[in-house]
Design a protein around this motif. Structure first.
Motif, PDB file in Angstrom:
ATOM      1  N   PHE A  99      27.828  45.878  51.667  1.00 14.53           N
ATOM      2  CA  PHE A  99      28.205  46.064  50.252  1.00 14.53           C
ATOM      3  C   PHE A  99      29.155  44.985  49.781  1.00 14.53           C
ATOM      4  CE2 PHE A  99      32.659  47.479  50.178  1.00 14.53           C
ATOM      5  CZ  PHE A  99      32.890  47.716  51.527  1.00 14.53           C
ATOM      6  N   ILE A 100      29.121  44.796  48.446  1.00 16.27           N
ATOM      7  CA  ILE A 100      30.109  43.932  47.800  1.00 16.27           C
ATOM      8  C   ILE A 100      30.316  44.464  46.380  1.00 16.27           C
ATOM      9  CG2 ILE A 100      28.449  42.207  46.931  1.00 16.27           C
ATOM     10  CD1 ILE A 100      30.653  40.070  47.825  1.00 16.27           C
ATOM     11  N   ALA A 101      31.520  44.281  45.874  1.00 10.97           N
ATOM     12  CA  ALA A 101      31.815  44.823  44.537  1.00 10.97           C
ATOM     13  C   ALA A 101      31.159  43.975  43.450  1.00 10.97           C
ATOM     14  CB  ALA A 101      33.318  44.879  44.325  1.00 10.97           C
ATOM     15  N   THR A 102      30.696  44.644  42.387  1.00  9.43           N
ATOM     16  CA  THR A 102      29.958  43.938  41.329  1.00  9.43           C
ATOM     17  C   THR A 102      30.564  44.135  39.935  1.00  9.43           C
ATOM     18  OG1 THR A 102      28.525  45.871  41.256  1.00  9.43           O
ATOM     19  CG2 THR A 102      27.718  43.974  42.512  1.00  9.43           C
ATOM     20  N   SER A 103      31.644  44.893  39.828  1.00  8.56           N
ATOM     21  CA  SER A 103      32.234  45.108  38.491  1.00  8.56           C
ATOM     22  C   SER A 103      33.173  43.958  38.172  1.00  8.56           C
ATOM     23  CB  SER A 103      32.999  46.428  38.467  1.00  8.56           C
ATOM     24  OG  SER A 103      34.064  46.381  39.396  1.00  8.56           O
ATOM     25  N   PRO A 104      33.329  43.615  36.873  1.00  9.38           N
ATOM     26  CA  PRO A 104      34.245  42.526  36.510  1.00  9.38           C
ATOM     27  C   PRO A 104      35.642  42.748  37.082  1.00  9.38           C
ATOM     28  CG  PRO A 104      32.949  43.217  34.617  1.00  9.38           C
ATOM     29  CD  PRO A 104      32.605  44.164  35.722  1.00  9.38           C
ATOM     30  N   ILE A 105      36.142  43.969  37.002  1.00 12.30           N
ATOM     31  CA  ILE A 105      37.514  44.239  37.455  1.00 12.30           C
ATOM     32  C   ILE A 105      37.672  43.975  38.973  1.00 12.30           C
ATOM     33  CG2 ILE A 105      37.136  46.756  37.657  1.00 12.30           C
ATOM     34  CD1 ILE A 105      39.974  47.185  36.725  1.00 12.30           C
ATOM     35  N   HIS A 106      36.672  44.369  39.759  1.00 10.36           N
ATOM     36  CA  HIS A 106      36.747  44.135  41.210  1.00 10.36           C
ATOM     37  C   HIS A 106      36.533  42.655  41.540  1.00 10.36           C
ATOM     38  CE1 HIS A 106      36.581  48.161  43.436  1.00 10.36           C
ATOM     39  NE2 HIS A 106      36.854  48.448  42.183  1.00 10.36           N
ATOM     40  N   MET A 107      35.556  42.025  40.844  1.00 14.34           N
ATOM     41  CA  MET A 107      35.250  40.616  41.170  1.00 14.34           C
ATOM     42  C   MET A 107      36.447  39.721  40.839  1.00 14.34           C
ATOM     43  SD  MET A 107      31.188  40.076  40.375  1.00 14.34           S
ATOM     44  CE  MET A 107      31.164  40.582  38.673  1.00 14.34           C
ATOM     45  N   GLN A 108      37.067  40.008  39.671  1.00  9.19           N
ATOM     46  CA  GLN A 108      38.204  39.165  39.249  1.00  9.19           C
ATOM     47  C   GLN A 108      39.449  39.404  40.086  1.00  9.19           C
ATOM     48  OE1 GLN A 108      39.376  39.670  35.126  1.00  9.19           O
ATOM     49  NE2 GLN A 108      37.306  39.052  34.537  1.00  9.19           N
ATOM     50  N   HIS A 109      39.839  40.695  40.198  1.00  8.78           N
ATOM     51  CA  HIS A 109      41.153  40.987  40.769  1.00  8.78           C
ATOM     52  C   HIS A 109      41.152  41.213  42.270  1.00  8.78           C
ATOM     53  CE1 HIS A 109      42.857  41.123  36.789  1.00  8.78           C
ATOM     54  NE2 HIS A 109      41.845  41.878  36.418  1.00  8.78           N
ATOM     55  N   LYS A 110      40.068  41.765  42.822  1.00  9.36           N
ATOM     56  CA  LYS A 110      40.069  42.055  44.249  1.00  9.36           C
ATOM     57  C   LYS A 110      39.425  40.907  45.031  1.00  9.36           C
ATOM     58  CE  LYS A 110      37.162  44.879  46.425  1.00  9.36           C
ATOM     59  NZ  LYS A 110      36.426  46.081  46.854  1.00  9.36           N
ATOM     60  N   LEU A 111      38.199  40.542  44.621  1.00 12.57           N
ATOM     61  CA  LEU A 111      37.474  39.528  45.395  1.00 12.57           C
ATOM     62  C   LEU A 111      37.867  38.102  45.000  1.00 12.57           C
ATOM     63  CD1 LEU A 111      33.857  41.053  45.288  1.00 12.57           C
ATOM     64  CD2 LEU A 111      35.518  41.227  47.142  1.00 12.57           C
ATOM     65  N   ARG A 112      38.260  37.949  43.737  1.00 12.47           N
ATOM     66  CA  ARG A 112      38.506  36.607  43.157  1.00 12.47           C
ATOM     67  C   ARG A 112      37.296  35.708  43.414  1.00 12.47           C
ATOM     68  NH1 ARG A 112      44.115  37.363  45.183  1.00 12.47           N
ATOM     69  NH2 ARG A 112      45.158  38.322  43.416  1.00 12.47           N
ATOM     70  N   MET A 113      36.132  36.243  43.033  1.00 11.76           N
ATOM     71  CA  MET A 113      34.883  35.498  43.202  1.00 11.76           C
ATOM     72  C   MET A 113      34.116  35.528  41.882  1.00 11.76           C
ATOM     73  SD  MET A 113      33.712  36.965  46.930  1.00 11.76           S
ATOM     74  CE  MET A 113      32.141  36.144  47.160  1.00 11.76           C
ATOM     75  N   SER A 114      33.311  34.487  41.650  1.00 10.62           N
ATOM     76  CA  SER A 114      32.496  34.448  40.436  1.00 10.62           C
ATOM     77  C   SER A 114      31.220  35.269  40.680  1.00 10.62           C
ATOM     78  CB  SER A 114      32.107  33.004  40.126  1.00 10.62           C
ATOM     79  OG  SER A 114      31.230  32.549  41.143  1.00 10.62           O
ATOM     80  N   GLU A 115      30.483  35.532  39.613  1.00 11.74           N
ATOM     81  CA  GLU A 115      29.221  36.274  39.748  1.00 11.74           C
ATOM     82  C   GLU A 115      28.271  35.549  40.695  1.00 11.74           C
ATOM     83  OE1 GLU A 115      27.471  37.115  35.958  1.00 11.74           O
ATOM     84  OE2 GLU A 115      28.922  38.703  35.513  1.00 11.74           O
ATOM     85  N   ASP A 116      28.180  34.207  40.529  1.00 12.48           N
ATOM     86  CA  ASP A 116      27.271  33.431  41.390  1.00 12.48           C
ATOM     87  C   ASP A 116      27.643  33.588  42.865  1.00 12.48           C
ATOM     88  OD1 ASP A 116      25.995  32.608  39.166  1.00 12.48           O
ATOM     89  OD2 ASP A 116      26.736  30.534  39.179  1.00 12.48           O
ATOM     90  N   GLN A 117      28.955  33.505  43.124  1.00 11.42           N
ATOM     91  CA  GLN A 117      29.396  33.624  44.524  1.00 11.42           C
ATOM     92  C   GLN A 117      29.081  35.008  45.089  1.00 11.42           C
ATOM     93  OE1 GLN A 117      33.496  32.584  43.666  1.00 11.42           O
ATOM     94  NE2 GLN A 117      33.360  30.748  44.950  1.00 11.42           N
ATOM     95  N   VAL A 118      29.236  36.039  44.255  1.00 10.21           N
ATOM     96  CA  VAL A 118      28.974  37.413  44.720  1.00 10.21           C
ATOM     97  C   VAL A 118      27.491  37.577  45.054  1.00 10.21           C
ATOM     98  CG1 VAL A 118      28.923  39.838  43.959  1.00 10.21           C
ATOM     99  CG2 VAL A 118      30.993  38.464  43.621  1.00 10.21           C
ATOM    100  N   VAL A 119      26.622  37.045  44.184  1.00 11.42           N
ATOM    101  CA  VAL A 119      25.178  37.172  44.447  1.00 11.42           C
ATOM    102  C   VAL A 119      24.823  36.423  45.740  1.00 11.42           C
ATOM    103  CG1 VAL A 119      22.849  36.611  43.601  1.00 11.42           C
ATOM    104  CG2 VAL A 119      24.590  37.464  42.003  1.00 11.42           C
TER     105      VAL A 119
END
Ligand code: KIV
Ligand code: ZN
Length: 511
Positions: A99-119
């Motif tokens: 799993f990986i987080a996909t919500s803006p709030i998690h991607m920005q504040h927890k993962l500090r990753m962009s959408e492209d990086q998450v995908v």
């Protein structure tokens, strides 16, 4: 034609994330065996990368479970996925759940990753997982607060990478049934090749709607429900297995699907999980609460006596409530005792353990005329507790309380092979015993919970005590059962101390 709903039980993973519910390997094995007997399709046995102990527990479960698929959770990182892959290797049917987080709030504040990086990371994690098994589940953490277009994009990408189950979690318990149902309908309509995968729902209970949301997902195409026994889980818990399964079974007029659960195993499983985790079941809890089938008012009692269905939509016996059955007595033999333990799914390793349990049984039968299944379950737990390396062993104890005098207690312990004793006074006999034990052990632990439940009814019933201790951020539960609740308390306290003494550290999957 009815569709099969896959029941994915995460009691041993998300359930274990309830504060203080951490379990030993032996306890997890016992619950896993019972889940298999209950008929769950997938057992999420843990989070392998959390600690060597977690990985070992998953591996041991994978070795013994024949029917259910055994699954390990893994964050979308190479280290996690490989740890999960190694842990499920012995399984007949093994799954990796990444799993990986996909919500803006998690991607920005927890993962500090962009959408492209998450995908990219999600796709990569699925590919690593496929090196170990072709049964790969992908979860979009916090899907409830994720943007729909992004969910469609990431689910499309992981299907192309080879994921076979797509899980849509309401990680924070924010949804309501109509919206959750709509989310599934939209996702299934928009994600290319959505009919090639199983859609799964994973709901938390922060607003008390986890089971209702899960059922709304089922009505809109989800074919896997992730749930836990007694609704155990992070914060307010997860959708509870018993509610989801019984709603589907009871409302055949609404659901065109079925589960493979043997519902008569629901109550025994619920009791086992409650006793191991120290999480009591509220009397009004649906299906498994002590009052769930009790009729108090005269009008209701009269109605049920005349025609059961006036006030009952389910039969108590269908979910495993049986009137306490006297199964054994002091004249029962060793063979009958052993056979009954086996029927109850209590596995004792080796002749020595069976002999010790039989001696305890004879002891109990001397004190208590009638021995019920619940007593044998407690005896099994006691014997398993004795198998946890007993650094602190109770040799003897006594407590005295009298009107107008301070209660006193004396305890004799064997500590790492050496006998030692202590005396103490306390506010009550249990307090005095704990103080005497503490004088010897000097554990400096904090007592988080002390609870006593009667295992069966009557004043000669065994009391089952749970003691939850915390030290340096670690939390353990100890259990003890006895017809004398002061003795049960001492056993529970020592069981917790032994677990702390033997324990290892674990990490949390969502950190
Ligand atoms: O609640 C959640 O999002 C989870 C995931 C790891 C599936 O437990
Ligand atoms: Zn969860």
């Amino acid at each position: 034609m009815t569709d099969k709903i896959i029941i994915f039980d995460t009691t041993l993973r998300d359930g274990e994330q309830s504060p203080g519910a951490s379990m030993t390997k032996e306890e997890k094995l016992r619950i896993a065996r019972q889940l298999d007997k209950l008929g769950v399709d997938v057992i999420e046995a843990g989070f392998a990368a959390a600690s060597p102990g977690d990985a070992d527990a998953i591996q041991s479960i994978a070795r013994i479970i024949e029917r259910s698929t055994v699954c390990s959770l893994a964050r979308a990182s190479e280290k996690d996925v490989r740890a999960a892959g190694e842990a499920i290797k012995p399984a007949k049917h093994g799954r990796i759940h990444t799993f990986i987080a996909t919500s803006p709030i998690h991607m920005q504040h927890k993962l500090r990753m962009s959408e492209d990086q998450v995908v990219e990371r999600a796709v990569q994690a699925v590919k690593w997982a496929l090196e170990y098994t072709d049964d790969v589940e992908f979860s979009a953490e916090d899907a409830v607060r994720s943007e729909m277009d992004f969910l469609v994009r990431i689910f499309d990408a992981v299907i192309k990478a080879g994921a076979t189950t797509l899980n849509v979690p309401d990680t924070v318990g924010y949804s309501i049934p109509s919206l959750w149902g709509e989310r599934f309908k939209d996702l299934i309509a928009r994600v290319p090749n959505s009919d090639k995968v199983i859609w799964s729902t994973h709901c938390h209970n922060d607003l008390g709607m986890a089971s209702a949301n899960s059922l709304a997902a089922v009505m809109n195409g989800a074919r896997q429900v992730e749930c836990t026994i007694n609704g155990l889980g992070e914060r307010a818990g997860n959708a509870s297995l018993e509610e989801v399964v019984m709603a589907i079974k009871t409302r055949r007029d609404v659901f065109t699907c079925d589960t493979g659960i043997d519902t008569t195993q629901i109550v025994p499983t619920s009791k086992l999980v409650s006793s191991i985790t120290g999480y009591p079941i509220h009397p009004n809890k649906a299906i498994v609460g002590a009052n769930a089938f009790a009729h108090e008012s005269g009008i209701h009692q009269d109605g049920v006596l005349k025609h059961r269905e006036t006030y009952e939509i389910m039969r108590a016996e269908d979910v495993g409530w049986s009137a306490n059955k006297m199964v054994m007595g002091k004249h029962s033999g060793r063979a009958a005792f052993r056979a009954r333990l086996q029927e109850l799914g209590i596995v004792l390793e080796g002749e020595e353990a069976v002999n010790a349990a039989f001696a305890r049984f004879k002891d109990l039968a001397d004190k208590k005329h009638e021995i019920f299944d619940e007593d044998l379950q407690a005896l099994g737990s006691d014997e398993e507790a004795a198998q946890v390396s007993e650094h602190f062993r109770l040799v003897a104890m006594g407590a005295h309380s009298e009107t107008g005098a301070l209660p006193v207690a004396r305890v004799v312990l064997n500590v790492g092979g050496k006998e030692t004793h202590a005396d103490a006074q306390g506010g009550g006999p249990v307090d005095a015993i704990f103080k005497a034990i503490e004088q010897i052990v000097k554990s400096e632990t904090e007592l988080l919970l002390y609870s006593v439940n009667n295992i069966t009814s009557g004043t000669d019933a065994q009391g089952e005590v749970t003691v939850r201790l915390s030290k340096g951020g670690r939390v353990v539960n100890g259990q003890g059962a006895d017809t004398d609740i002061v003795t049960a308390s001492a056993k529970a306290y020592l069981n917790a101390l032994n677990k702390l003494h033997a324990g290892t550290e674990r990490a949390h999957p969502q950190v």
